[in-house]
Design a protein around this motif. Structure first.
Motif, PDB file in Angstrom:
ATOM      1  N   SER A   1      68.283  32.867  24.566  1.00 45.76           N
ATOM      2  CA  SER A   1      68.728  31.823  23.642  1.00 45.76           C
ATOM      3  C   SER A   1      69.813  32.303  22.691  1.00 45.76           C
ATOM      4  N   GLY A   2      69.614  33.484  22.094  1.00 46.38           N
ATOM      5  CA  GLY A   2      70.573  33.974  21.124  1.00 46.38           C
ATOM      6  C   GLY A   2      71.942  34.207  21.726  1.00 46.38           C
ATOM      7  N   PHE A   3      71.992  34.931  22.827  1.00 44.70           N
ATOM      8  CA  PHE A   3      73.279  35.235  23.440  1.00 44.70           C
ATOM      9  C   PHE A   3      73.955  33.971  23.965  1.00 44.70           C
ATOM     10  N   LEU A   4      73.189  33.094  24.615  1.00 52.36           N
ATOM     11  CA  LEU A   4      73.778  31.864  25.133  1.00 52.36           C
ATOM     12  C   LEU A   4      74.332  31.005  23.999  1.00 52.36           C
ATOM     13  N   ARG A   5      73.632  30.976  22.873  1.00 49.14           N
ATOM     14  CA  ARG A   5      74.056  30.127  21.771  1.00 49.14           C
ATOM     15  C   ARG A   5      75.254  30.705  21.025  1.00 49.14           C
ATOM     16  N   VAL A   6      75.124  31.923  20.475  1.00 50.88           N
ATOM     17  CA  VAL A   6      76.163  32.438  19.573  1.00 50.88           C
ATOM     18  C   VAL A   6      77.204  33.295  20.275  1.00 50.88           C
ATOM     19  N   GLY A   7      76.957  33.654  21.541  1.00 47.50           N
ATOM     20  CA  GLY A   7      77.926  34.461  22.268  1.00 47.50           C
ATOM     21  C   GLY A   7      78.706  33.706  23.324  1.00 47.50           C
ATOM     22  N   VAL A   8      78.145  32.577  23.831  1.00 49.08           N
ATOM     23  CA  VAL A   8      78.752  31.946  25.000  1.00 49.08           C
ATOM     24  C   VAL A   8      79.074  30.469  24.798  1.00 49.08           C
ATOM     25  N   THR A   9      78.085  29.658  24.363  1.00 54.06           N
ATOM     26  CA  THR A   9      78.260  28.202  24.419  1.00 54.06           C
ATOM     27  C   THR A   9      78.278  27.494  23.077  1.00 54.06           C
ATOM     28  N   GLY A  10      77.605  28.037  22.059  1.00 50.35           N
ATOM     29  CA  GLY A  10      77.438  27.333  20.800  1.00 50.35           C
ATOM     30  C   GLY A  10      76.287  26.341  20.803  1.00 50.35           C
ATOM     31  N   TYR A  11      75.503  26.293  21.882  1.00 48.74           N
ATOM     32  CA  TYR A  11      74.404  25.325  21.981  1.00 48.74           C
ATOM     33  C   TYR A  11      73.046  26.021  21.992  1.00 48.74           C
ATOM     34  N   TRP A  12      72.039  25.293  21.487  1.00 46.78           N
ATOM     35  CA  TRP A  12      70.660  25.775  21.459  1.00 46.78           C
ATOM     36  C   TRP A  12      70.002  25.591  22.823  1.00 46.78           C
ATOM     37  N   PHE A  13      69.096  26.515  23.148  1.00 44.69           N
ATOM     38  CA  PHE A  13      68.344  26.473  24.412  1.00 44.69           C
ATOM     39  C   PHE A  13      66.862  26.675  24.107  1.00 44.69           C
ATOM     40  N   PHE A  14      66.039  25.699  24.468  1.00 49.90           N
ATOM     41  CA  PHE A  14      64.592  25.850  24.388  1.00 49.90           C
ATOM     42  C   PHE A  14      64.125  26.712  25.565  1.00 49.90           C
ATOM     43  N   ASN A  15      62.928  27.285  25.439  1.00 56.10           N
ATOM     44  CA  ASN A  15      62.397  28.083  26.549  1.00 56.10           C
ATOM     45  C   ASN A  15      62.414  27.292  27.856  1.00 56.10           C
ATOM     46  N   ALA A  16      63.004  27.886  28.878  1.00 54.72           N
ATOM     47  CA  ALA A  16      63.066  27.343  30.237  1.00 54.72           C
ATOM     48  C   ALA A  16      63.966  26.116  30.361  1.00 54.72           C
ATOM     49  N   ASP A  17      64.720  25.783  29.308  1.00 54.66           N
ATOM     50  CA  ASP A  17      65.665  24.681  29.413  1.00 54.66           C
ATOM     51  C   ASP A  17      67.007  25.212  29.924  1.00 54.66           C
ATOM     52  N   TYR A  18      67.848  24.286  30.346  1.00 53.66           N
ATOM     53  CA  TYR A  18      69.132  24.690  30.917  1.00 53.66           C
ATOM     54  C   TYR A  18      70.218  23.698  30.519  1.00 53.66           C
ATOM     55  N   ARG A  19      71.449  24.149  30.650  1.00 50.99           N
ATOM     56  CA  ARG A  19      72.624  23.302  30.444  1.00 50.99           C
ATOM     57  C   ARG A  19      73.636  23.617  31.544  1.00 50.99           C
ATOM     58  N   ILE A  20      74.427  22.626  31.904  1.00 52.61           N
ATOM     59  CA  ILE A  20      75.401  22.793  32.983  1.00 52.61           C
ATOM     60  C   ILE A  20      76.809  22.650  32.404  1.00 52.61           C
ATOM     61  N   PHE A  21      77.690  23.563  32.787  1.00 49.60           N
ATOM     62  CA  PHE A  21      79.044  23.610  32.237  1.00 49.60           C
ATOM     63  C   PHE A  21      80.088  23.785  33.335  1.00 49.60           C
ATOM     64  N   GLU A  22      81.262  23.242  33.053  1.00 45.65           N
ATOM     65  CA  GLU A  22      82.462  23.543  33.817  1.00 45.65           C
ATOM     66  C   GLU A  22      83.401  24.343  32.916  1.00 45.65           C
ATOM     67  N   PHE A  23      84.200  25.196  33.512  1.00 50.01           N
ATOM     68  CA  PHE A  23      85.234  25.898  32.747  1.00 50.01           C
ATOM     69  C   PHE A  23      86.359  24.939  32.391  1.00 50.01           C
ATOM     70  N   GLU A  24      86.865  25.076  31.166  1.00 50.96           N
ATOM     71  CA  GLU A  24      88.110  24.400  30.822  1.00 50.96           C
ATOM     72  C   GLU A  24      89.243  25.040  31.638  1.00 50.96           C
ATOM     73  N   GLU A  25      90.182  24.208  32.081  1.00 47.97           N
ATOM     74  CA  GLU A  25      91.275  24.708  32.914  1.00 47.97           C
ATOM     75  C   GLU A  25      92.144  25.691  32.137  1.00 47.97           C
ATOM     76  N   ARG A  26      92.566  26.740  32.813  1.00 45.55           N
ATOM     77  CA  ARG A  26      93.435  27.751  32.210  1.00 45.55           C
ATOM     78  C   ARG A  26      94.704  27.880  33.034  1.00 45.55           C
ATOM     79  N   GLN A  27      95.807  28.107  32.356  1.00 45.13           N
ATOM     80  CA  GLN A  27      97.057  28.382  33.042  1.00 45.13           C
ATOM     81  C   GLN A  27      97.172  29.885  33.282  1.00 45.13           C
ATOM     82  N   GLU A  28      97.844  30.253  34.344  1.00 43.21           N
ATOM     83  CA  GLU A  28      98.001  31.671  34.670  1.00 43.21           C
ATOM     84  C   GLU A  28      98.655  32.405  33.498  1.00 43.21           C
ATOM     85  N   GLY A  29      98.057  33.524  33.129  1.00 49.76           N
ATOM     86  CA  GLY A  29      98.596  34.329  32.039  1.00 49.76           C
ATOM     87  C   GLY A  29      98.106  33.927  30.668  1.00 49.76           C
ATOM     88  N   MET A  30      97.227  32.910  30.587  1.00 47.80           N
ATOM     89  CA  MET A  30      96.721  32.483  29.280  1.00 47.80           C
ATOM     90  C   MET A  30      95.912  33.588  28.627  1.00 47.80           C
TER      91      MET A  30
END
Length: 228
Positions: free
Chosen positions: A164-193
């Protein structure tokens, strides 16, 4: 096209029961094992209909590995590889968030490929383990490294079982309850960004895929100590 990410928090572990953070690398509780059944029933109903999962990544901790093996056994039996990666471990250096030696984990969980784990694991305190230390700068950097590592992978969808801690404050900014999940797509990036890697969440999981998690986000790094 970058893979779709299914980010999962481990089910309840023994240290969650009474908030006893002195338990080293805790295993799942009995409730946690039941939660894995709910996770399996919910998420597996979307595979392969909405999600074509071709890889499972786990933090090399007992509770995340057990969650993956219980919830996603069907995928593993069909040949979907399961790999452990140290970058997805939890934030603190408390006993509950410090992993076991890899040789011990390999003997206990032979289904998991541990060959990709950083050799410094589970060290978080020495200069060699500095990238895993408990600070806002290190954890945000580790989150960006984790996303960078997945962005160009060839799989259509990847399940990551983390904390929960790493997913929230290191990766997504969202809270995760035990055994819960969230689905994400990457924002598009241009080459060299050089801008940070960003994720866009599926509308269907804004309260968690099981509907258990808080909806409002927090800033990355929220509540973490700065480097001295």
């Amino acid at each position: 096209m970058p893979p779709t990410l299914i980010l999962v928090r481990h089910a309840e572990a023994l240290h969650n029961v009474d908030r006893d953070y002195t338990i080293p690398d805790p295993e799942l509780s009995e409730l946690g094992r039941r939660q894995c059944r709910d996770l399996k029933k919910n998420l597996m109903s979307k595979i392969p209909k909405e999600l074509d999962v071709e890889l499972i990544i786990v933090s090399p901790m007992k509770r995340t590995i057990e969650t993956a093996l219980l919830a996603f056994r069907g995928l593993i039996e069909k040949g979907v590889p399961i790999q452990a990666h140290a970058a997805w471990q939890e934030n603190s250096a408390a006993a509950c968030d410090t992993g076991s030696p890899i040789l011990k984990l390999e003997a206990e969980f032979p289904q998991v490929d541990f060959s990709h784990v950083d050799p410094v694991f589970p060290d978080k305190k020495s200069p060699a383990g500095a990238r895993y230390k408990y600070s806002r700068q290190a954890i945000i950097a580790r989150g960006q490294f984790s996303l960078h590592d997945l962005y160009d992978r060839p799989e259509k969808a990847i399940i990551v079982v983390s904390h929960s801690g790493f997913l929230r404050v290191g990766v997504t900014g969202y809270w995760f309850f035990n055994a819960d999940y969230r689905i994400f797509e990457f924002e598009e990036r241009q080459e060299g960004m050089t801008l940070p890697y960003k994720l866009r969440q599926w509308e269907s999981t804004v309260k968690g895929g099981l509907g258990l998690s808080w909806e409002d986000p927090v800033p990355l790094g929220d509540g973490l100590p700065d480097d001295p």
